[in-house]
Scaffold this motif. Sequence first.
Motif, PDB file in Angstrom:
ATOM      1  N   ASN A  21       0.826  -1.212   0.000  1.00 48.14           N
ATOM      2  CA  ASN A  21       0.000   0.000   0.000  1.00 48.14           C
ATOM      3  C   ASN A  21       0.858   1.258   0.000  1.00 48.14           C
ATOM      4  OD1 ASN A  21      -2.395  -1.465   0.045  1.00 48.14           O
ATOM      5  ND2 ASN A  21      -2.536  -1.465   2.281  1.00 48.14           N
ATOM      6  N   LEU A  22       1.976   1.201   0.730  1.00 46.81           N
ATOM      7  CA  LEU A  22       2.884   2.339   0.790  1.00 46.81           C
ATOM      8  C   LEU A  22       3.474   2.629  -0.586  1.00 46.81           C
ATOM      9  CD1 LEU A  22       5.382   2.940   3.681  1.00 46.81           C
ATOM     10  CD2 LEU A  22       6.027   3.466   1.337  1.00 46.81           C
ATOM     11  N   LEU A  23       3.885   1.577  -1.299  1.00 43.79           N
ATOM     12  CA  LEU A  23       4.451   1.754  -2.639  1.00 43.79           C
ATOM     13  C   LEU A  23       3.416   2.336  -3.594  1.00 43.79           C
ATOM     14  CD1 LEU A  23       6.537  -1.526  -3.086  1.00 43.79           C
ATOM     15  CD2 LEU A  23       7.416   0.787  -2.761  1.00 43.79           C
ATOM     16  N   ARG A  24       2.191   1.852  -3.487  1.00 42.41           N
ATOM     17  CA  ARG A  24       1.140   2.353  -4.379  1.00 42.41           C
ATOM     18  C   ARG A  24       0.842   3.822  -4.092  1.00 42.41           C
ATOM     19  NH1 ARG A  24      -4.657  -0.619  -4.612  1.00 42.41           N
ATOM     20  NH2 ARG A  24      -4.559  -0.144  -2.386  1.00 42.41           N
ATOM     21  N   SER A  25       0.721   4.172  -2.834  1.00 39.47           N
ATOM     22  CA  SER A  25       0.430   5.559  -2.480  1.00 39.47           C
ATOM     23  C   SER A  25       1.605   6.477  -2.805  1.00 39.47           C
ATOM     24  CB  SER A  25       0.091   5.661  -0.989  1.00 39.47           C
ATOM     25  OG  SER A  25      -1.072   4.921  -0.684  1.00 39.47           O
ATOM     26  N   MET A  26       2.823   5.982  -2.609  1.00 43.14           N
ATOM     27  CA  MET A  26       4.010   6.770  -2.905  1.00 43.14           C
ATOM     28  C   MET A  26       4.103   7.130  -4.376  1.00 43.14           C
ATOM     29  SD  MET A  26       7.991   5.617  -2.726  1.00 43.14           S
ATOM     30  CE  MET A  26       7.962   5.093  -4.437  1.00 43.14           C
ATOM     31  N   CYS A  70      -8.634   8.871 -10.815  1.00 42.32           N
ATOM     32  CA  CYS A  70      -9.898   8.495 -11.453  1.00 42.32           C
ATOM     33  C   CYS A  70     -10.141   6.995 -11.298  1.00 42.32           C
ATOM     34  CB  CYS A  70      -9.866   8.886 -12.930  1.00 42.32           C
ATOM     35  SG  CYS A  70     -11.333   8.406 -13.868  1.00 42.32           S
ATOM     36  N   ALA A  71      -9.094   6.199 -11.512  1.00 38.91           N
ATOM     37  CA  ALA A  71      -9.222   4.745 -11.376  1.00 38.91           C
ATOM     38  C   ALA A  71      -9.470   4.349  -9.927  1.00 38.91           C
ATOM     39  CB  ALA A  71      -7.950   4.068 -11.897  1.00 38.91           C
ATOM     40  N   GLN A  72      -8.828   5.046  -9.009  1.00 40.00           N
ATOM     41  CA  GLN A  72      -9.004   4.748  -7.589  1.00 40.00           C
ATOM     42  C   GLN A  72     -10.453   4.968  -7.155  1.00 40.00           C
ATOM     43  OE1 GLN A  72      -6.539   7.131  -5.020  1.00 40.00           O
ATOM     44  NE2 GLN A  72      -7.296   6.188  -3.148  1.00 40.00           N
ATOM     45  N   ALA A  73     -11.027   6.086  -7.585  1.00 40.29           N
ATOM     46  CA  ALA A  73     -12.394   6.415  -7.173  1.00 40.29           C
ATOM     47  C   ALA A  73     -13.456   5.799  -8.077  1.00 40.29           C
ATOM     48  CB  ALA A  73     -12.574   7.934  -7.155  1.00 40.29           C
ATOM     49  N   GLY A  74     -13.061   5.432  -9.304  1.00 39.82           N
ATOM     50  CA  GLY A  74     -14.031   4.913 -10.261  1.00 39.82           C
ATOM     51  C   GLY A  74     -14.926   5.998 -10.822  1.00 39.82           C
ATOM     52  N   CYS A  77      -5.850  -1.514 -14.344  1.00 38.84           N
ATOM     53  CA  CYS A  77      -4.643  -1.056 -15.039  1.00 38.84           C
ATOM     54  C   CYS A  77      -3.930   0.032 -14.238  1.00 38.84           C
ATOM     55  CB  CYS A  77      -5.010  -0.544 -16.423  1.00 38.84           C
ATOM     56  SG  CYS A  77      -3.615   0.156 -17.341  1.00 38.84           S
ATOM     57  N   PHE A  78      -4.700   0.990 -13.714  1.00 39.68           N
ATOM     58  CA  PHE A  78      -4.091   2.158 -13.087  1.00 39.68           C
ATOM     59  C   PHE A  78      -4.036   2.119 -11.564  1.00 39.68           C
ATOM     60  CE2 PHE A  78      -4.926   3.965 -17.272  1.00 39.68           C
ATOM     61  CZ  PHE A  78      -3.777   4.712 -17.491  1.00 39.68           C
ATOM     62  N   TYR A  79      -4.821   1.226 -10.924  1.00 41.96           N
ATOM     63  CA  TYR A  79      -4.799   1.285  -9.462  1.00 41.96           C
ATOM     64  C   TYR A  79      -4.914  -0.059  -8.751  1.00 41.96           C
ATOM     65  CZ  TYR A  79      -5.378   3.313  -4.842  1.00 41.96           C
ATOM     66  OH  TYR A  79      -5.178   3.657  -3.526  1.00 41.96           O
ATOM     67  N   TYR A  80      -5.934  -0.841  -9.051  1.00 39.02           N
ATOM     68  CA  TYR A  80      -6.219  -2.023  -8.229  1.00 39.02           C
ATOM     69  C   TYR A  80      -5.495  -3.290  -8.676  1.00 39.02           C
ATOM     70  CZ  TYR A  80      -9.849   0.783  -6.047  1.00 39.02           C
ATOM     71  OH  TYR A  80     -10.512   1.769  -5.358  1.00 39.02           O
ATOM     72  N   GLY A  81      -5.083  -3.347  -9.922  1.00 37.20           N
ATOM     73  CA  GLY A  81      -4.441  -4.559 -10.421  1.00 37.20           C
ATOM     74  C   GLY A  81      -3.002  -4.700  -9.962  1.00 37.20           C
ATOM     75  N   LYS A  82      -2.488  -5.933 -10.018  1.00 36.03           N
ATOM     76  CA  LYS A  82      -1.106  -6.216  -9.635  1.00 36.03           C
ATOM     77  C   LYS A  82      -0.360  -6.934 -10.751  1.00 36.03           C
ATOM     78  CE  LYS A  82      -1.886  -6.736  -4.619  1.00 36.03           C
ATOM     79  NZ  LYS A  82      -1.786  -7.664  -3.466  1.00 36.03           N
ATOM     80  N   THR A  83       0.932  -6.707 -10.816  1.00 35.29           N
ATOM     81  CA  THR A  83       1.835  -7.431 -11.697  1.00 35.29           C
ATOM     82  C   THR A  83       3.035  -7.862 -10.870  1.00 35.29           C
ATOM     83  OG1 THR A  83       1.164  -6.100 -13.624  1.00 35.29           O
ATOM     84  CG2 THR A  83       3.235  -7.326 -13.802  1.00 35.29           C
ATOM     85  N   LEU A  84       3.332  -9.158 -10.887  1.00 31.80           N
ATOM     86  CA  LEU A  84       4.418  -9.709 -10.072  1.00 31.80           C
ATOM     87  C   LEU A  84       4.229  -9.388  -8.592  1.00 31.80           C
ATOM     88  CD1 LEU A  84       7.479  -8.883 -12.390  1.00 31.80           C
ATOM     89  CD2 LEU A  84       6.187 -11.017 -12.228  1.00 31.80           C
TER      90      LEU A  84
END
Length: 338
Positions: A50-55, A246-250, A170-177
């Motif tokens: 969560n810290l990495l995403r918010s950062m 925008c992706a975070q809030a939908g 793509c922009f907020y909720y998804g993960k890769t690796l």
Amino acid sequence: MNSKQQRPLKKLLGIRGMGAALTAFVGLVIIYIAFGIINPAVFSGQNVLNLLRSMSKYLLIGIAQSYVLITGNIDLSIGSMVGMSAMIAATLMTTGMAPFLAIVIALIACLVVGVVNGYLVGKFKLPPFIATLGTMFVARGIAYMVNGNRNTDAIATGVGKETADAFQKCFYYGKTLGIYNTFWIALVIFVIFFFILSKTRTGRHIYAIGSNVDAAKLSGVNVVSTTVKTYLVSSVCSCVVGLILCAQAGMGNMEAGNMYEMYGVAAGVIGGVSPLGGTGILLGTFAGAAVWQTLENGLNMIGAQVGIQRVVIGVIVVAAVLLDVVVRNGQFGKHRKK
């Protein structure tokens, strides 16, 4: 340590802004460990993610502001471009437009603001504070007007749930690796703009303008073109942050990005980017964004009030700028001579 071992370290520390960047990274480690000791949940894997995403938002905004700060200018329109990007993209998607086209149009709108900023400051010599203050109000006004002075509906109402989910992943909720895509997006943009600033002629010209604009002109630097480029970098990063929000809030929020221009300044100066121009590297901005988010995250985790969070971060920003001014004025050297 022999001389051969000292050379690589000396060369590393000789890179302009590297000392400040390393100091910021050391501070980051100390802050993170301190908060972790107070509340071990800070060390949890999910909190780190969560810290990495918010950062990532602060990193992008920091890159945007750092490019401009290094030339000795500032961009106050960043937060408004974030809001404009979010509102344009969301409004178009609620009408059924494909996310890709909505993103392109939002990006074009932000680039137009960047070009205007660059020419007002670089060609017409307007003080950057005044020029970008004006475009800040214009961009925020567009964010309000684009959907009739109201926040948008959920983007799923226009493009459908499946497409909306894909955009949000793509922009907020998804993960890769195992790491949120938001961080990967920010990291790719960071690498691109780090390379441009540190390894290309454009990067050298940006530093030259910030160090001495008159000398840069005499050396053949196209000040107007280079200034426009820095504001375009700011526009691109701001647009991406708008898409992330925008992706975070939908949906689109007219107040999205409020005060982000100041967050960008904080991320830059904490990492050693001088608001006086000519000094700083994006590694420092990375560290500054991480310090900012770690402070915010850690203070939240230990239950500190929002007011205390703002005071702590404000003091750190002022201290970072004060240190830069003292070093530039040679105060440390004067004291040593005495």
